[in-house]
Design a protein around this motif. Structure first.
Motif, PDB file in Angstrom:
ATOM      1  N   CYS A 138     -16.921 -84.522 -60.363  1.00 52.71           N
ATOM      2  CA  CYS A 138     -16.718 -83.259 -59.644  1.00 52.71           C
ATOM      3  C   CYS A 138     -16.793 -82.070 -60.593  1.00 52.71           C
ATOM      4  CB  CYS A 138     -15.381 -83.263 -58.915  1.00 52.71           C
ATOM      5  SG  CYS A 138     -15.380 -84.254 -57.417  1.00 52.71           S
ATOM      6  N   PHE A 139     -16.117 -82.157 -61.734  1.00 51.52           N
ATOM      7  CA  PHE A 139     -16.096 -81.040 -62.669  1.00 51.52           C
ATOM      8  C   PHE A 139     -17.429 -80.831 -63.370  1.00 51.52           C
ATOM      9  CE2 PHE A 139     -11.462 -81.141 -62.369  1.00 51.52           C
ATOM     10  CZ  PHE A 139     -11.192 -79.790 -62.358  1.00 51.52           C
ATOM     11  N   LEU A 140     -18.185 -81.890 -63.600  1.00 54.09           N
ATOM     12  CA  LEU A 140     -19.449 -81.743 -64.311  1.00 54.09           C
ATOM     13  C   LEU A 140     -20.615 -81.360 -63.413  1.00 54.09           C
ATOM     14  CD1 LEU A 140     -19.340 -84.713 -66.850  1.00 54.09           C
ATOM     15  CD2 LEU A 140     -18.989 -82.288 -67.298  1.00 54.09           C
ATOM     16  N   TRP A 141     -20.652 -81.865 -62.169  1.00 54.64           N
ATOM     17  CA  TRP A 141     -21.829 -81.653 -61.338  1.00 54.64           C
ATOM     18  C   TRP A 141     -21.534 -80.957 -60.007  1.00 54.64           C
ATOM     19  CZ3 TRP A 141     -21.436 -86.875 -63.386  1.00 54.64           C
ATOM     20  CH2 TRP A 141     -22.188 -87.028 -64.552  1.00 54.64           C
ATOM     21  N   VAL A 142     -20.509 -81.353 -59.309  1.00 56.10           N
ATOM     22  CA  VAL A 142     -20.291 -80.825 -57.963  1.00 56.10           C
ATOM     23  C   VAL A 142     -19.822 -79.374 -58.004  1.00 56.10           C
ATOM     24  CG1 VAL A 142     -18.995 -81.102 -55.820  1.00 56.10           C
ATOM     25  CG2 VAL A 142     -19.829 -83.118 -57.043  1.00 56.10           C
ATOM     26  N   TYR A 143     -18.755 -79.097 -58.739  1.00 59.81           N
ATOM     27  CA  TYR A 143     -18.209 -77.743 -58.756  1.00 59.81           C
ATOM     28  C   TYR A 143     -19.188 -76.716 -59.327  1.00 59.81           C
ATOM     29  CZ  TYR A 143     -13.788 -80.104 -57.766  1.00 59.81           C
ATOM     30  OH  TYR A 143     -12.795 -80.869 -57.214  1.00 59.81           O
ATOM     31  N   PRO A 144     -19.887 -77.012 -60.439  1.00 60.38           N
ATOM     32  CA  PRO A 144     -20.879 -76.033 -60.913  1.00 60.38           C
ATOM     33  C   PRO A 144     -22.022 -75.807 -59.911  1.00 60.38           C
ATOM     34  CG  PRO A 144     -20.309 -77.509 -62.692  1.00 60.38           C
ATOM     35  CD  PRO A 144     -19.683 -78.066 -61.448  1.00 60.38           C
ATOM     36  N   ALA A 145     -22.367 -76.822 -59.139  1.00 64.55           N
ATOM     37  CA  ALA A 145     -23.460 -76.673 -58.179  1.00 64.55           C
ATOM     38  C   ALA A 145     -23.067 -75.772 -57.007  1.00 64.55           C
ATOM     39  CB  ALA A 145     -23.884 -78.041 -57.659  1.00 64.55           C
ATOM     40  N   ILE A 146     -21.805 -75.796 -56.595  1.00 64.51           N
ATOM     41  CA  ILE A 146     -21.393 -74.978 -55.447  1.00 64.51           C
ATOM     42  C   ILE A 146     -20.772 -73.646 -55.849  1.00 64.51           C
ATOM     43  CG2 ILE A 146     -21.049 -76.992 -53.982  1.00 64.51           C
ATOM     44  CD1 ILE A 146     -18.031 -76.609 -54.347  1.00 64.51           C
ATOM     45  N   ALA A 147     -20.510 -73.437 -57.136  1.00 62.04           N
ATOM     46  CA  ALA A 147     -19.861 -72.208 -57.592  1.00 62.04           C
ATOM     47  C   ALA A 147     -20.622 -70.938 -57.207  1.00 62.04           C
ATOM     48  CB  ALA A 147     -19.626 -72.252 -59.096  1.00 62.04           C
ATOM     49  N   PRO A 148     -21.953 -70.893 -57.299  1.00 66.07           N
ATOM     50  CA  PRO A 148     -22.650 -69.651 -56.923  1.00 66.07           C
ATOM     51  C   PRO A 148     -22.506 -69.282 -55.449  1.00 66.07           C
ATOM     52  CG  PRO A 148     -24.103 -71.064 -58.205  1.00 66.07           C
ATOM     53  CD  PRO A 148     -22.873 -71.864 -57.888  1.00 66.07           C
ATOM     54  N   PHE A 149     -22.152 -70.222 -54.617  1.00 64.13           N
ATOM     55  CA  PHE A 149     -22.044 -69.969 -53.184  1.00 64.13           C
ATOM     56  C   PHE A 149     -20.623 -69.607 -52.742  1.00 64.13           C
ATOM     57  CE2 PHE A 149     -25.427 -73.095 -53.880  1.00 64.13           C
ATOM     58  CZ  PHE A 149     -26.504 -72.345 -53.433  1.00 64.13           C
ATOM     59  N   MET A 150     -19.680 -69.624 -53.657  1.00 59.62           N
ATOM     60  CA  MET A 150     -18.287 -69.354 -53.310  1.00 59.62           C
ATOM     61  C   MET A 150     -18.046 -67.844 -53.272  1.00 59.62           C
ATOM     62  SD  MET A 150     -17.450 -72.355 -52.807  1.00 59.62           S
ATOM     63  CE  MET A 150     -15.745 -72.210 -52.433  1.00 59.62           C
ATOM     64  N   PRO A 151     -17.299 -67.351 -52.294  1.00 63.20           N
ATOM     65  CA  PRO A 151     -17.121 -65.901 -52.131  1.00 63.20           C
ATOM     66  C   PRO A 151     -16.245 -65.263 -53.197  1.00 63.20           C
ATOM     67  CG  PRO A 151     -15.787 -67.081 -50.553  1.00 63.20           C
ATOM     68  CD  PRO A 151     -16.652 -68.109 -51.246  1.00 63.20           C
ATOM     69  N   PHE A 152     -15.392 -66.020 -53.871  1.00 62.15           N
ATOM     70  CA  PHE A 152     -14.503 -65.403 -54.861  1.00 62.15           C
ATOM     71  C   PHE A 152     -15.208 -65.103 -56.172  1.00 62.15           C
ATOM     72  CE2 PHE A 152     -14.221 -69.482 -56.830  1.00 62.15           C
ATOM     73  CZ  PHE A 152     -14.026 -70.408 -55.827  1.00 62.15           C
ATOM     74  N   ASN A 153     -16.498 -65.367 -56.295  1.00 65.47           N
ATOM     75  CA  ASN A 153     -17.243 -64.995 -57.490  1.00 65.47           C
ATOM     76  C   ASN A 153     -17.668 -63.526 -57.472  1.00 65.47           C
ATOM     77  OD1 ASN A 153     -17.123 -67.460 -58.745  1.00 65.47           O
ATOM     78  ND2 ASN A 153     -19.019 -68.201 -57.839  1.00 65.47           N
ATOM     79  N   GLU A 154     -17.555 -62.868 -56.332  1.00 63.65           N
ATOM     80  CA  GLU A 154     -17.946 -61.484 -56.195  1.00 63.65           C
ATOM     81  C   GLU A 154     -16.711 -60.592 -56.320  1.00 63.65           C
ATOM     82  OE1 GLU A 154     -19.862 -61.332 -52.439  1.00 63.65           O
ATOM     83  OE2 GLU A 154     -21.235 -62.953 -52.938  1.00 63.65           O
ATOM     84  N   THR A 155     -16.425 -60.183 -57.537  1.00 54.08           N
ATOM     85  CA  THR A 155     -15.240 -59.335 -57.767  1.00 54.08           C
ATOM     86  C   THR A 155     -15.661 -57.880 -57.918  1.00 54.08           C
ATOM     87  OG1 THR A 155     -15.355 -59.699 -60.147  1.00 54.08           O
ATOM     88  CG2 THR A 155     -14.003 -61.221 -58.873  1.00 54.08           C
ATOM     89  N   THR A 156     -14.743 -56.977 -57.622  1.00 54.50           N
ATOM     90  CA  THR A 156     -15.003 -55.546 -57.779  1.00 54.50           C
ATOM     91  C   THR A 156     -14.065 -54.908 -58.776  1.00 54.50           C
ATOM     92  OG1 THR A 156     -13.579 -55.057 -55.905  1.00 54.50           O
ATOM     93  CG2 THR A 156     -15.926 -55.312 -55.454  1.00 54.50           C
TER      94      THR A 156
END
Length: 54
Positions: A32-50
């Motif tokens: 999960c930490f090596l492949w799954v989470y990095p693959a879905i990270a760009p699609f997560m809404p909390f990556n867009e901070t202001t």
């Protein structure tokens, strides 16, 4: 239900089954930490901070 099926199909006595179960759980966690989470990270809404902009 799934855990019972897995437990019945693991070989060996209880101590060996516990060790195999721990290794399987660690393997899933590492995957999960090596492949799954990095693959879905760009699609997560909390990556867009202001914070800090402007």
């Amino acid at each position: 239900m799934m855990y019972g099926w897995l437990w019945r199909h693991l070989p060996g006595p209880t101590l060996v089954r516990l060790l195999i179960s721990a290794l399987l759980a660690a393997g899933v966690l590492v995957a999960c930490f090596l492949w799954v989470y990095p693959a879905i990270a760009p699609f997560m809404p909390f990556n867009e901070t202001t914070v800090g902009e402007g």
